[in-house]
Design a protein around this motif. Structure first.
Motif, PDB file in Angstrom:
ATOM      1  N   GLN A 174       0.831  -1.191   0.000  1.00  0.00           N
ATOM      2  CA  GLN A 174       0.000   0.000   0.000  1.00  0.00           C
ATOM      3  C   GLN A 174       0.872   1.251   0.000  1.00  0.00           C
ATOM      4  OE1 GLN A 174      -3.939   0.084   2.123  1.00  0.00           O
ATOM      5  NE2 GLN A 174      -2.825  -1.338   3.417  1.00  0.00           N
ATOM      6  N   GLU A 189      -4.148   5.205  -9.124  1.00  0.00           N
ATOM      7  CA  GLU A 189      -5.206   6.198  -9.255  1.00  0.00           C
ATOM      8  C   GLU A 189      -5.114   6.944 -10.588  1.00  0.00           C
ATOM      9  OE1 GLU A 189      -4.861   8.642  -5.816  1.00  0.00           O
ATOM     10  OE2 GLU A 189      -5.835   7.200  -4.486  1.00  0.00           O
ATOM     11  N   GLN A 197       0.029   3.790  -5.045  1.00  0.00           N
ATOM     12  CA  GLN A 197      -1.302   4.384  -4.968  1.00  0.00           C
ATOM     13  C   GLN A 197      -1.499   5.436  -6.051  1.00  0.00           C
ATOM     14  OE1 GLN A 197      -2.864   5.584  -1.046  1.00  0.00           O
ATOM     15  NE2 GLN A 197      -3.271   7.588  -1.956  1.00  0.00           N
TER      16      GLN A 197
END
Length: 352
Positions: free
Chosen positions: A51, A60, A56
């Motif tokens: 994570q 995205e 991320q």
């Protein structure tokens, strides 16, 4: 006031499951990647090494560009998400499920994830698109960036060229000669150290010296926090010996804990690894960074290209695009003068 500050949407953490994180997401892709006349939906797995950053932002940005290209979150892409927590073992479970459930495509995000699936699936029929991988040639998923993919992997690499990073330092700190680099004992760190040592042999950089220290590779989602704690004593030991610190090209260097620790523990500036190191006030003074937004943009178009051609061999692997960022308050604190052309470049930020 930092003129380069920006904000981004941060989704909540996903629930843990068997050492990995998982959520099933359904998306609709229309236009060139719409469901065919038989109602087929693209089934895609997304597997992050862990994570947080840089995975991320890349993920995205990939989803955002797919939306730009015509996604309606309902019908045509069925996506399942996993995070390995920097452990390679769970990849076996994911690979088994991908085969049993007849997934069309796997997007692997990061060195740990890509290396794990390379060991399991290189040469298999299922295609893989990677991003944020430090050394895809070294781990054996591609032969180079000037050649078509030799097997079933293609994608976008992560690191900024080491010589470009040294020239960036030289322009901002022309009198600097000693650089402190504390790295985690991870495969991507070893590759980067090798490239850096090769660059330092060139006459252009003969007056530069990098003083290395290392900390053990701590796996798990929060391992970067522990690694930053372990690195503190090295920062304190090196502070009087070096002119600046360089963030390592690894999971420790890309997370906020390391930059914050260096800024709190050292009297010398930190050259960050990413954009957020600077613009979100983690602690770095400046950064020549790989554009994670453009990385995700490129991955989105690779997914579309694969859906249209069904051929990984036609999708050329690519290097990351770069940008620069400065924290003007910290630059003033360390008495650094930023050249006008770099200020102008920083003002442009990432390409749309």
């Amino acid at each position: 006031m930092n003129p380069l500050m920006f904000s981004s949407f941060l989704p909540p953490l996903l629930p843990a499951c068997l050492l990995l994180l998982r959520v099933v997401l359904a998306f609709t892709l229309v236009g060139s990647v719409a469901a065919d006349s038989h109602g087929h939906r693209l089934k895609m797995m997304v597997v992050d090494s862990s994570q947080g950053e840089p995975y991320q932002t890349v993920r995205e940005a990939m989803l955002a560009e797919l939306r730009v290209q015509g996604i309606d979150p309902a019908l045509d892409i069925e996506m399942e998400y996993f995070s390995l927590g920097n452990f390679s073992g769970p990849a076996r479970y994911i690979w088994k499920e991908a085969q049993e459930e007849n997934y069309d495509l796997i997007f692997v995000n990061g060195t740990v994830a890509t290396a794990a699936f390379k060991d399991l699936a290189l040469g298999a029929a299922m295609p893989f698109i990677f991003a944020a991988v430090t050394d895809p040639v070294g781990i054996g998923v591609i032969d180079g960036f000037e050649r078509p993919p030799p097997a079933n992997f293609t994608g976008v690499s992560y690191p900024v060229n080491v010589e470009a990073r040294l020239r960036f330092i030289r322009r901002l700190m022309p009198e600097a000669s000693k650089i402190g680099l504390i790295y985690a004992e991870m495969p991507q760190s070893e590759s980067y150290k090798r490239w850096l040592d090769q660059a330092l042999k060139k006459p252009e950089f003969k007056d530069l010296e990098v003083i290395y220290r290392s900390v053990p590779y701590v796996k798990s989602e929060g391992g970067h926090i522990r690694m930053a704690q372990l690195a503190r004593r090295h920062v304190e030991d090196l502070d009087a010996l070096v002119d600046l610190f360089l963030s390592p090209n690894d999971q420790m260097g890309v997370q906020p804990s390391y930059a914050r620790m260096v800024y709190a523990s050292a009297s010398k500036p930190l050259v960050g690894l990413g954009r957020k190191d600077v613009v979100e006030n983690w602690g770095a003074t400046m950064s020549l960074y790989p554009s994670l937004e453009r990385m995700g943009w490129r991955v989105a178009h690779m997914i579309i290209q694969w859906e249209n051609t069904r051929s990984i061999s036609l999708i050329q692997p690519q290097c990351a695009e770069t940008g620069v960022a400065f924290d003007l308050e910290k630059a003033a604190q360390f008495k650094l003068s930023i050249p006008a052309d770099l200020m102008e470049q920083a003002g442009e930020n990432d390409c749309p």
